[in-house]
Design a protein around this motif. Structure first.
Motif, PDB file in Angstrom:
ATOM      1  N   ILE A   1       0.832  -1.209   0.000  1.00 44.75           N
ATOM      2  CA  ILE A   1       0.000   0.000   0.000  1.00 44.75           C
ATOM      3  C   ILE A   1       0.861   1.252   0.000  1.00 44.75           C
ATOM      4  O   ILE A   1       0.542   2.241  -0.679  1.00 44.75           O
ATOM      5  CB  ILE A   1      -0.958  -0.014   1.211  1.00 44.75           C
ATOM      6  CG1 ILE A   1      -1.955  -1.162   1.064  1.00 44.75           C
ATOM      7  CG2 ILE A   1      -1.700   1.310   1.339  1.00 44.75           C
ATOM      8  CD1 ILE A   1      -2.804  -1.399   2.295  1.00 44.75           C
ATOM      9  N   GLY A   2       1.977   1.229   0.728  1.00 45.60           N
ATOM     10  CA  GLY A   2       2.876   2.381   0.718  1.00 45.60           C
ATOM     11  C   GLY A   2       3.483   2.621  -0.651  1.00 45.60           C
ATOM     12  O   GLY A   2       3.609   3.765  -1.106  1.00 45.60           O
ATOM     13  N   TYR A   3       3.854   1.526  -1.339  1.00 41.34           N
ATOM     14  CA  TYR A   3       4.480   1.610  -2.665  1.00 41.34           C
ATOM     15  C   TYR A   3       3.516   2.084  -3.738  1.00 41.34           C
ATOM     16  O   TYR A   3       3.928   2.668  -4.744  1.00 41.34           O
ATOM     17  CB  TYR A   3       5.035   0.226  -3.029  1.00 41.34           C
ATOM     18  CG  TYR A   3       5.711   0.134  -4.374  1.00 41.34           C
ATOM     19  CD1 TYR A   3       6.956   0.729  -4.598  1.00 41.34           C
ATOM     20  CD2 TYR A   3       5.123  -0.562  -5.428  1.00 41.34           C
ATOM     21  CE1 TYR A   3       7.584   0.630  -5.836  1.00 41.34           C
ATOM     22  CE2 TYR A   3       5.744  -0.670  -6.671  1.00 41.34           C
ATOM     23  CZ  TYR A   3       6.978  -0.075  -6.865  1.00 41.34           C
ATOM     24  OH  TYR A   3       7.602  -0.166  -8.090  1.00 41.34           O
TER      25      TYR A   3
ATOM     26  N   ARG B   1       8.007   6.249   1.433  1.00 38.70           N
ATOM     27  CA  ARG B   1       8.719   5.194   2.159  1.00 38.70           C
ATOM     28  C   ARG B   1       8.927   5.579   3.623  1.00 38.70           C
ATOM     29  O   ARG B   1       8.732   4.758   4.532  1.00 38.70           O
ATOM     30  CB  ARG B   1      10.063   4.934   1.477  1.00 38.70           C
ATOM     31  CG  ARG B   1      10.866   3.794   2.068  1.00 38.70           C
ATOM     32  CD  ARG B   1      11.968   3.372   1.110  1.00 38.70           C
ATOM     33  NE  ARG B   1      12.900   4.448   0.801  1.00 38.70           N
ATOM     34  CZ  ARG B   1      13.036   5.017  -0.394  1.00 38.70           C
ATOM     35  NH1 ARG B   1      12.259   4.619  -1.405  1.00 38.70           N
ATOM     36  NH2 ARG B   1      13.911   5.969  -0.603  1.00 38.70           N
ATOM     37  N   ASN B   2       9.291   6.817   3.874  1.00 37.05           N
ATOM     38  CA  ASN B   2       9.531   7.253   5.242  1.00 37.05           C
ATOM     39  C   ASN B   2       8.241   7.394   6.043  1.00 37.05           C
ATOM     40  O   ASN B   2       8.221   7.100   7.246  1.00 37.05           O
ATOM     41  CB  ASN B   2      10.307   8.573   5.235  1.00 37.05           C
ATOM     42  CG  ASN B   2      11.793   8.364   5.054  1.00 37.05           C
ATOM     43  OD1 ASN B   2      12.508   8.040   5.993  1.00 37.05           O
ATOM     44  ND2 ASN B   2      12.258   8.527   3.819  1.00 37.05           N
ATOM     45  N   VAL B   3       7.170   7.825   5.396  1.00 30.71           N
ATOM     46  CA  VAL B   3       5.887   7.901   6.091  1.00 30.71           C
ATOM     47  C   VAL B   3       5.443   6.509   6.522  1.00 30.71           C
ATOM     48  O   VAL B   3       5.021   6.291   7.671  1.00 30.71           O
ATOM     49  CB  VAL B   3       4.816   8.559   5.199  1.00 30.71           C
ATOM     50  CG1 VAL B   3       3.428   8.419   5.822  1.00 30.71           C
ATOM     51  CG2 VAL B   3       5.148  10.033   4.981  1.00 30.71           C
TER      52      VAL B   3
ATOM     53  N   ILE C   1       2.116   6.649  -2.492  1.00 27.66           N
ATOM     54  CA  ILE C   1       2.805   7.361  -3.583  1.00 27.66           C
ATOM     55  C   ILE C   1       1.781   8.002  -4.516  1.00 27.66           C
ATOM     56  O   ILE C   1       1.919   9.163  -4.929  1.00 27.66           O
ATOM     57  CB  ILE C   1       3.713   6.392  -4.370  1.00 27.66           C
ATOM     58  CG1 ILE C   1       4.958   6.043  -3.549  1.00 27.66           C
ATOM     59  CG2 ILE C   1       4.126   6.996  -5.720  1.00 27.66           C
ATOM     60  CD1 ILE C   1       5.880   5.031  -4.215  1.00 27.66           C
ATOM     61  N   GLY C   2       0.730   7.263  -4.855  1.00 28.38           N
ATOM     62  CA  GLY C   2      -0.273   7.761  -5.786  1.00 28.38           C
ATOM     63  C   GLY C   2      -0.984   9.005  -5.282  1.00 28.38           C
ATOM     64  O   GLY C   2      -1.128   9.988  -6.027  1.00 28.38           O
TER      65      GLY C   2
ATOM     66  N   ALA D   1      -3.229  -1.927   8.001  1.00 33.54           N
ATOM     67  CA  ALA D   1      -2.274  -1.191   7.174  1.00 33.54           C
ATOM     68  C   ALA D   1      -2.959  -0.093   6.374  1.00 33.54           C
ATOM     69  O   ALA D   1      -2.474   1.043   6.293  1.00 33.54           O
ATOM     70  CB  ALA D   1      -1.549  -2.156   6.230  1.00 33.54           C
ATOM     71  N   PHE D   2      -4.101  -0.408   5.785  1.00 38.13           N
ATOM     72  CA  PHE D   2      -4.807   0.548   4.932  1.00 38.13           C
ATOM     73  C   PHE D   2      -5.215   1.791   5.713  1.00 38.13           C
ATOM     74  O   PHE D   2      -4.925   2.923   5.307  1.00 38.13           O
ATOM     75  CB  PHE D   2      -6.039  -0.127   4.325  1.00 38.13           C
ATOM     76  CG  PHE D   2      -6.839   0.759   3.409  1.00 38.13           C
ATOM     77  CD1 PHE D   2      -6.532   0.834   2.059  1.00 38.13           C
ATOM     78  CD2 PHE D   2      -7.891   1.518   3.887  1.00 38.13           C
ATOM     79  CE1 PHE D   2      -7.261   1.658   1.212  1.00 38.13           C
ATOM     80  CE2 PHE D   2      -8.623   2.337   3.048  1.00 38.13           C
ATOM     81  CZ  PHE D   2      -8.308   2.407   1.709  1.00 38.13           C
ATOM     82  N   PHE D   3      -5.886   1.595   6.843  1.00 38.32           N
ATOM     83  CA  PHE D   3      -6.390   2.746   7.594  1.00 38.32           C
ATOM     84  C   PHE D   3      -5.274   3.457   8.352  1.00 38.32           C
ATOM     85  O   PHE D   3      -5.338   4.673   8.545  1.00 38.32           O
ATOM     86  CB  PHE D   3      -7.505   2.307   8.535  1.00 38.32           C
ATOM     87  CG  PHE D   3      -8.773   1.949   7.819  1.00 38.32           C
ATOM     88  CD1 PHE D   3      -9.603   2.938   7.329  1.00 38.32           C
ATOM     89  CD2 PHE D   3      -9.122   0.623   7.608  1.00 38.32           C
ATOM     90  CE1 PHE D   3     -10.773   2.615   6.643  1.00 38.32           C
ATOM     91  CE2 PHE D   3     -10.277   0.295   6.932  1.00 38.32           C
ATOM     92  CZ  PHE D   3     -11.110   1.289   6.437  1.00 38.32           C
TER      93      PHE D   3
END
Length: 442
Positions: free
Chosen positions: A53-55, A258-260, A59-60, A229-231
């Motif tokens: 989800i982060g990737y 990535r850092n967030v 990002i999106g 992870a999503f929320f």
């Protein structure tokens, strides 16, 4: 219209996004999820979901906001305009994440009022007066009833809007640069203190020793890891997108995302390191979650600890920082919409949203649980799905790739397009459908 404010740099943006992501899900839900679904075994699907989800989604949303230089109301309109359908369709769709963000902020403001009241109660000692779990439950019941914490809720809103009226760099960024480091330091302090108490080892086994690898064969382990992870990463087509709209063009978005994701995950782990051992030391069921964990069971745990009053003060002050930073992000979407789409000044936009937030917030105090469920189960994933479809599908591969690679140290791999278009959008649809079936998964 006023000149658009910006974050001073990528780290100011990152800290603000961490502030938006770190919230109650990290503190009152993650430790319980770990305890309920296999201990350390739960961390494997959770880490996988955070990476995916982060990737893609994080990002999106960051890139979508920066590309359109606007929050969802204008960004969605520009996306549908690019497809030849005009702006009105996109602006109509954007009402879901914008109003959803406002609705969630209103409900969240009630919770921040509770936190502020308990932080003050820890300082005065009044929050530790009850002699049993039943007493703590009765005290929280009075607080969470209709009109039970009006003054505290309005005080929390006053702090939030006093920060927001100064804008992005001088208000939101500066406040998060103070609150987020303090949040981590205070929570680490609580975790270290708990580690010195006898019996903490049993709690650590939940986190570091898999209770059962068989938990990985349980579909619910993966389902709730996905929801967590999503929320936790604050995806709703609103907050991350609007913060991205204030990001400079030369910022490295994959680096920021990535850092967030990293620091949000660290916040959840630190919270678990503090809460789970404390619960096991006190002999309290470590699977407790939600407001009951924070406002009923943990005060009882603190009362049993040596120096528990000090620990409770530190804990609730840290939680208050997490609550305020998340609430700021939630209110920014409707405030930005009034500025960008309707030409309000910053002060007028903050005042208008503040008035709505205060009036409606006081009215929903007694029904805040159901209010928040509607927001999280339906509005948040719908908003995230709309943002994902409009950016990854409607805007087109070349536009998306150019916006994400701009300022990046290196281009993303070829796997990004299928992972974002099919993987992220598919997972978001899954969160919506299964959340509706199970009554919420995050």
């Amino acid at each position: 219209m006023e000149k658009r404010d910006q974050f001073t740099g990528k780290w100011g943006f990152i800290v603000a996004c961490i502030g938006s992501a770190v919230g109650m899900g990290n503190i009152w839900l993650f430790p319980a999820r770990v305890s309920q679904y296999g201990g350390a075994a739960f961390l494997i699907p959770y880490f996988i979901c955070v990476v995916v989800i982060g990737y893609t989604g994080v990002i999106g949303e960051m890139a979508f906001g920066r590309a359109m230089e606007a929050g969802p109301l204008v960004a969605f309109g520009k996306a549908t305009e690019r497809s030849g359908r005009g702006r009105r369709l996109g602006e109509a769709l954007a009402l879901i994440p914008v109003l959803g963000s406002l609705a969630l902020a209103i409900g969240y403001s009630v919770v921040v009022g509770w936190i502020l009241k308990y932080a003050a109660g820890a300082i005065t000692g009044s929050a530790l007066v009850p002699a049993s779990v039943g007493g703590f439950e009765a005290a929280f019941g009075a607080t969470a009833s209709a009109f039970g914490s009006v003054g505290w809720q309005l005080a929390g809103l006053g702090v939030v809007f006093a920060i927001m009226v100064f804008g992005i760099s001088s208000g939101i960024e500066r406040a998060n640069r103070i609150m987020m480091p303090l949040f981590f330091l205070l929570f680490i302090g609580v975790a270290v203190y708990v580690a010195t108490l006898g019996g903490a080892g049993a709690g650590y086994r939940y986190l570091f020793v898999p209770e059962s690898w068989g938990a990985l064969l349980n579909p619910k382990t993966w389902l709730y890891a996905l929801g967590q992870a999503f929320f936790s990463l604050s995806l709703a087509g609103s907050g991350t997108l609007v913060y991205g709209s204030y990001l400079k063009k030369d910022a490295d978005i994959p680096f920021c995302a990535r850092n967030v994701a990293l620091f949000d995950t660290l916040a959840a782990l630190i919270a678990a390191l503090a809460i789970i051992p404390a619960m096991t030391i006190a002999g309290v069921d470590a699977t407790q979650s939600g407001p009951g964990l924070m406002f009923i069971y943990l005060p009882g745990v603190f009362k049993q600890m040596p120096g528990g009053r000090i620990v409770m003060i530190v804990f609730f002050v840290a939680v208050l920082f997490a609550g305020l930073s998340s609430l700021i992000n939630l209110f920014e979407s409707p405030i930005e919409a009034l500025q960008t789409r309707f030409g309000f000044s910053r002060r007028k936009a903050v005042a208008a949203v503040g008035a709505v937030g205060a009036v409606v917030g006081v009215c929903v105090e007694g029904i805040v649980s159901g209010w928040m469920d509607v927001c999280s189960i339906y509005l948040c994933p719908i908003g995230a799905l709309l943002a994902g479809v409009l950016f990854f599908w409607v805007c087109g591969k070349n536009f998306v790739r150019s916006q994400i690679d701009q300022g990046a140290a290196r281009p993303l791999g070829k796997a990004f397009e299928p992972m974002s278009k099919y993987g992220f959008c598919g997972l978001t649809l899954l969160v919506l459908v299964l959340g509706s079936v199970f009554g919420g998964i995050g």
